[in-house]
Design a protein around this motif. Structure first.
Motif, PDB file in Angstrom:
ATOM      1  N   ILE A 255       0.708  -1.678   0.134  1.00  0.00           N
ATOM      2  CA  ILE A 255       0.011   0.090   0.233  1.00  0.00           C
ATOM      3  C   ILE A 255       1.198   1.316   0.148  1.00  0.00           C
ATOM      4  CG2 ILE A 255      -2.405   1.343   1.476  1.00  0.00           C
ATOM      5  CD1 ILE A 255      -2.787  -1.561   2.419  1.00  0.00           C
ATOM      6  N   MET A 256       0.481   2.386  -0.661  1.00  0.00           N
ATOM      7  CA  MET A 256       1.735   3.734  -1.010  1.00  0.00           C
ATOM      8  C   MET A 256       0.642   4.174   0.180  1.00  0.00           C
ATOM      9  SD  MET A 256       1.458   6.871  -3.652  1.00  0.00           S
ATOM     10  CE  MET A 256      -0.131   7.324  -2.881  1.00  0.00           C
ATOM     11  N   PRO A 257       2.533   4.761   0.830  1.00  0.00           N
ATOM     12  CA  PRO A 257       1.880   5.331   1.824  1.00  0.00           C
ATOM     13  C   PRO A 257       1.147   5.723   1.791  1.00  0.00           C
ATOM     14  CG  PRO A 257       4.340   4.725   1.633  1.00  0.00           C
ATOM     15  CD  PRO A 257       3.583   4.379   0.897  1.00  0.00           C
ATOM     16  N   ALA A 258       0.286   6.637   3.319  1.00  0.00           N
ATOM     17  CA  ALA A 258      -0.003   7.858   3.289  1.00  0.00           C
ATOM     18  C   ALA A 258       0.424   9.417   3.116  1.00  0.00           C
ATOM     19  CB  ALA A 258      -0.997   7.980   4.733  1.00  0.00           C
ATOM     20  N   VAL A 259       0.361   9.845   1.970  1.00  0.00           N
ATOM     21  CA  VAL A 259       0.590  10.959   1.365  1.00  0.00           C
ATOM     22  C   VAL A 259      -0.731  12.088   0.950  1.00  0.00           C
ATOM     23  CG1 VAL A 259       3.064  10.130   1.469  1.00  0.00           C
ATOM     24  CG2 VAL A 259       1.184  10.128  -1.047  1.00  0.00           C
TER      25      VAL A 259
END
Length: 439
Positions: free
Chosen positions: A272-276
């Motif tokens: 999962i793409m990190p929260a950005v």
């Protein structure tokens, strides 16, 4: 094929190809017409009577030096004085015995858009697109060169035009072979074009080859909803992959990254793409890495296709950057294109390149003011930007203009005929290839 959806056969698209053959004839008013450069009507007076002054050319005052053309021997130089006979007839019985492999090699070097005009010569040439020998020669010759593909819908009917940069000509390609979905252009790579859209309530992804008029839908993703997609093609492996990142609106940050592999005909789940907080939905892919702009944390998010993991690159954006586009160049080159300046009178378009060792953006070029004022007349006017092979294309459909910049040659040039296209077109670079397989 299970889950592959509908597929069209190249033989069933013969009727669609006929419209491509005549799509740019003078009889079709709706087709973009070729824009030729203007030429001056004046001529230079080369007559001796046109000179005011004259010089003494008497043999007594003139030294005669006998020379032969540089680089030519006596026999070659003497042939230039022979008369040319334009009425030489080409013997049909000789050319009819041309070996098939030699004929395929010759036709493989013809620009792809010209092939459709040649298909009406005879039955043999009409079926050349299904000839494996021709496709083999076509895959070995150099590429036709970069093209720009514009896609839009006119009364819910898909429309497509392609601008050949080497030939400087627009060509209309029929897109009626695609299903009547509400879809949009994702991108193009090595002759294939990817679309995503909705078939009723279901999210679909399809891949097509505009030249062969073949297409197919891909299996559904594990988390099937509108995603940010990008397609990459491996020419050596003759396969392609599609990377699906976050939600297209950036709301759902818990979606895992998914990658489709044409060899396996399936999607695989990755990190999962990190929260950005994404700065833009525009992505760029180069050197097996996918890049996205982020506001928090400031910089870039990079996805490595070989490992399946995300990394953050702390590359700060230039000050007063209003809007930025990431553009992939050749090899490892990554460009940032955007406007600088808070006030319309001080705005300018600039291009930066990422220094991968220091993680800083280095300015490499600025758009000349005359081009900038002509491309964007208003400070808040929207523009699109795309790139391929160190070529960057700027389009402003409100003004009906397109501008091309060659990073290597540092040359700016207008794209002729953009005013004939729709103002809401989607644009991407495109490489026309008959041998690009959708499987």
């Amino acid at each position: 094929m299970d889950g592959a959806g509908k597929s069209s056969e190249s033989g069933s698209a013969a009727s669609s190809l006929k419209s491509m053959e005549n799509g740019c004839s003078g009889k079709d008013d709706g087709c973009p017409k070729q824009v030729s450069p203007l030429r001056g009507g004046g001529s230079r007076n080369t007559s001796p009577l046109g000179c005011v002054r004259s010089r003494n050319t008497s043999p007594s005052r003139q030294k005669v030096v006998k020379t032969k053309p540089r680089g030519l021997d006596e026999e070659t130089a003497s042939t230039f004085g022979k008369a040319i006979h334009p009425d030489v007839q080409m013997e049909d019985n000789i050319w009819a015995m041309l070996p098939e492999d030699l004929l395929n090699e010759i036709l493989a070097r013809v620009p792809p858009f010209m092939i459709f005009r040649l298909r009406c010569v005879c039955k043999r040439w009409n079926t050349i697109l299904q000839d494996r020998s021709f496709l083999k020669f076509h895959s070995q010759v150099p590429s036709h060169g970069p093209c720009l593909l514009t896609f839009w819908k006119n009364s819910q009917t898909p429309q497509c035009s392609v601008f050949s940069l080497p030939l400087k000509t627009w060509y209309r390609i029929p897109f009626t072979f695609l299903p009547q979905w509400a879809f949009w252009l994702v991108g193009s790579s090595a002759g294939l074009v990817c679309f995503s859209g909705l078939d009723g309530l279901s999210f679909k992804t399809l891949v097509c080859n505009p030249l062969t008029q073949t297409w197919r839908t891909l299996p559904s993703m594990h988390y099937n909803q509108q995603r940010q997609l990008i397609m990459v093609v491996d020419k050596k492996d003759r396969s392609f992959k599609i990377i699906a990142t976050s939600d297209i609106y950036g709301d759902n940050k818990s979606l895992p990254t998914e990658v489709y592999d044409s060899k396996l005909n399936s999607w695989s789940i990755h990190q999962i793409m990190p929260a950005v907080n994404l700065c833009s939905s525009k992505m760029a892919y180069c050197d097996s890495r996918l890049y996205l702009e982020t506001l928090s944390p400031l910089g870039l998010m990079m996805y490595r296709l070989d490992t399946g993991y995300w990394e953050h690159i702390p590359a700060r954006f230039p000050r007063s950057l209003l809007d930025g586009y990431l553009v992939a160049g050749t090899q490892k080159r990554l460009f940032l294109v955007g406007r600088i300046g808070l006030y319309s009178t001080l705005q300018s378009m600039r291009i930066w390149e990422l220094d991968h060792t220091k993680f800083i953006w280095v300015e490499i070029s600025r758009m000349p003011p005359k081009y900038f004022r002509s491309l964007l007349r208003l400070s808040a006017e929207r523009f699109e930007c795309s790139g391929q092979d160190n070529l960057i294309c700027f389009t402003s459909w409100n003004q009906g203009k397109g501008l091309l910049y060659d990073v290597d040659k540092k040359v700016w040039s207008w794209i002729a005929g953009c005013a004939l296209q729709s103002y809401n077109s989607q644009v991407c670079f495109y490489e026309p290839r008959f041998d690009a397989s959708i499987y």
